[in-house]
Design a protein around this motif. Sequence first.
Motif, PDB file in Angstrom:
ATOM      1  N   ASN A 103       0.823  -1.291  -0.038  1.00 38.94           N
ATOM      2  CA  ASN A 103       0.022  -0.057  -0.035  1.00 38.94           C
ATOM      3  C   ASN A 103       0.875   1.259  -0.138  1.00 38.94           C
ATOM      4  OD1 ASN A 103      -2.313  -1.496   0.086  1.00 38.94           O
ATOM      5  ND2 ASN A 103      -2.689  -1.403   2.223  1.00 38.94           N
ATOM      6  N   LEU A 104       1.975   1.403   0.615  1.00 42.64           N
ATOM      7  CA  LEU A 104       2.958   2.464   0.897  1.00 42.64           C
ATOM      8  C   LEU A 104       3.611   2.590  -0.328  1.00 42.64           C
ATOM      9  CD1 LEU A 104       4.445   2.017   4.484  1.00 42.64           C
ATOM     10  CD2 LEU A 104       2.855   3.814   3.509  1.00 42.64           C
ATOM     11  N   GLY A 105       4.060   1.447  -1.001  1.00 43.89           N
ATOM     12  CA  GLY A 105       4.671   1.434  -2.265  1.00 43.89           C
ATOM     13  C   GLY A 105       3.916   2.095  -3.335  1.00 43.89           C
ATOM     14  N   PHE A 106       2.422   1.642  -3.491  1.00 42.23           N
ATOM     15  CA  PHE A 106       1.468   2.561  -4.495  1.00 42.23           C
ATOM     16  C   PHE A 106       1.381   3.849  -4.182  1.00 42.23           C
ATOM     17  CE2 PHE A 106      -2.805   3.701  -5.435  1.00 42.23           C
ATOM     18  CZ  PHE A 106      -2.765   3.072  -6.868  1.00 42.23           C
ATOM     19  N   ILE A 107       0.984   4.291  -2.769  1.00 36.53           N
ATOM     20  CA  ILE A 107       0.961   5.646  -2.547  1.00 36.53           C
ATOM     21  C   ILE A 107       2.024   6.351  -3.089  1.00 36.53           C
ATOM     22  CG2 ILE A 107       0.316   7.231  -0.512  1.00 36.53           C
ATOM     23  CD1 ILE A 107      -1.283   4.784   0.736  1.00 36.53           C
ATOM     24  N   HIS A 108       3.239   6.056  -2.572  1.00 35.53           N
ATOM     25  CA  HIS A 108       4.262   6.610  -2.789  1.00 35.53           C
ATOM     26  C   HIS A 108       4.599   6.811  -4.301  1.00 35.53           C
ATOM     27  CE1 HIS A 108       8.718   7.557  -3.157  1.00 35.53           C
ATOM     28  NE2 HIS A 108       8.511   8.153  -2.103  1.00 35.53           N
TER      29      HIS A 108
END
Length: 256
Positions: free
Chosen positions: A22-27
């Motif tokens: 999720n953090l990878g997608f948001i970043h």
Amino acid sequence: QKGSSSVAPVHIVNDESADKTNLGFIHAFVAAISVIIVSELGDKTFFIAAIMAMRYNRLTVLAGAMLALGLMTCLSVLFGYATTVIPRVYTYYVSTALFAIFGIRMLREGLKMSPDEGQEELEEVQAEIKKKDEELQRTKLLNGPGDVESGPGTTIPQKKWLHFISPIFVQAFTLTFLAEWGDRSQLTTIVLAAREDPYGVAVGGTVGHCLCTGLAVIGGRMIAQKISVRTVTIIGGIVFLAFAFSALFISPDSGF
């Protein structure tokens, strides 16, 4: 007790991997939308959408431009994702170096620009669209008065499905696609897709293009003339350098 202790770590690992994804997608989404906005505002594709929207049906222009930009974004993401066969540590630092180069170039260009920079490109786009209009009119005279949109912001009544295969739609698509090919935003999307989550880059890039193109279509020439290309270029250079600088604090393995 042994059974419960052996199950618990599995859930922790799954939760951690989900959070990481999720953090990878948001970043990737935030990075893509940021660099696209600072690259596209006042760019040639922005002017194309703005000027064409003043002359033709806005929905048709927006549809043609967005199809071209969406297709280009997907192609760029695929090109970038293809480089992931190379070990991530190499692509990460190469992309970081490219961001630094883009940032320094944009800063230099921005500082050298005059405050009214961009008018020359605006006039160039106007001349290009005028040339296309003349070709369209010649085709219309040869083929007879077909269902061609004409006049400032007006259309000849026609079936709804013909709006999406009209000469104006094709012109908006072709001009935007050719202007975007090899452009800084395309190269940036490729570089981002090589180091970030490709889905996040694709969605963020598409949303960024939607915002810029929508603004151009709604605001038309007024926005095109009021935007300071110099300011946007300087801000863009700072954004690119910020992404390059972040590599000092983020591990290459902390991506998607």
